[in-house]
Design a protein around this motif. Structure first.
Motif, short mmCIF file in Angstrom:
data_model
loop_
_atom_site.label_atom_id
_atom_site.label_comp_id
_atom_site.label_asym_id
_atom_site.label_seq_id
_atom_site.Cartn_x
_atom_site.Cartn_y
_atom_site.Cartn_z
N ARG A 1 40.21 33.39 43.37
CA ARG A 1 40.61 32.54 42.24
C ARG A 1 40.54 33.34 40.94
O ARG A 1 41.42 33.24 40.09
CB ARG A 1 39.72 31.31 42.15
CG ARG A 1 40.16 30.19 43.07
CD ARG A 1 39.47 28.89 42.75
NE ARG A 1 38.04 28.92 42.95
CZ ARG A 1 37.42 28.66 44.10
NH1 ARG A 1 38.13 28.36 45.16
NH2 ARG A 1 36.12 28.70 44.19
N ALA A 2 39.49 34.14 40.78
CA ALA A 2 39.36 34.94 39.56
C ALA A 2 40.47 35.99 39.49
O ALA A 2 41.07 36.20 38.43
CB ALA A 2 37.99 35.61 39.53
N ARG A 3 40.75 36.61 40.61
CA ARG A 3 41.78 37.65 40.63
C ARG A 3 43.15 37.10 40.25
O ARG A 3 43.92 37.75 39.55
CB ARG A 3 41.84 38.29 42.00
CG ARG A 3 42.92 39.34 42.12
CD ARG A 3 42.98 39.92 43.50
NE ARG A 3 44.10 40.84 43.60
CZ ARG A 3 44.01 42.07 44.03
NH1 ARG A 3 42.86 42.55 44.42
NH2 ARG A 3 45.08 42.83 44.10
N ASP B 1 43.66 34.22 38.60
CA ASP B 1 43.53 33.31 37.46
C ASP B 1 43.90 31.88 37.83
O ASP B 1 44.73 31.23 37.21
CB ASP B 1 44.41 33.80 36.30
CG ASP B 1 44.05 33.11 34.99
OD1 ASP B 1 42.87 32.75 34.82
OD2 ASP B 1 44.96 32.92 34.15
#
Length: 161
Positions: A146-148, A150
């Motif tokens: 999810r962070a990768r 966004d």
């Protein structure tokens, strides 16, 4: 040579399924499913009116199928219900590359889920790990992806993986 139908009301079930809006192949499948369910029910307890019982099963089956899928005329070419949102947002190549950047123990679990393993308990048993370990690795892997990309914290990636 045509063999007689072993269930005298099977053709009635097929005709009824057609009247309920099922195309011929689906009507045949529904009749077979109804007969299987009827047979299983009769093993549990005798049924005094099997044809009536079968008609009820067929009606309930048709209703359940009607709720499960939208009518064909409501499906558009780019309808989001046909393509899961994460796949629409991420290409398969991007997702594969992202899985390769994860630690091996997290990547392995996500790949098992993508291959059809749905239960963390099943994966834990397969990898000989505690369920809690599988769940925490899965949570960390999802958070990394999810962070990768966004994506929101509880977005559709959670549903896919």
């Amino acid at each position: 040579m045509h063999t007689p139908d072993p269930v005298p009301f099977r053709q009635k079930l097929v005709r009824r399924a057609r009247r309920l809006g099922m195309p011929p192949p689906d009507a045949e499948d529904a009749a077979q499913e109804v007969l299987l369910r009827l047979m299983l029910a009769q093993r549990r307890a005798p049924i005094s009116r099997p044809e009536h019982y079968a008609q009820t099963i067929l009606r309930n089956l048709a209703r359940a199928r009607g709720r499960a899928a939208p009518p064909p005329e409501q499906i558009g070419e780019n309808d989001g219900r046909l393509i899961p949102q994460p796949i629409a947002r991420l290409s398969l190549a991007e997702l594969t590359a992202a899985l390769d950047t994860l630690p091996p123990e997290q990547s392995c679990i996500l790949r098992l889920i993508l291959s059809g393993r749905e239960s963390p308990a099943e994966i834990a048993q397969m990898l000989d790990l505690p369920s809690g370990t599988v769940m925490s690795r899965l949570a960390r892997a999802r958070a990394s992806l999810r962070a990768r990309f966004d994506m929101p914290e509880r977005g559709s990636l959670h549903e896919l993986l």
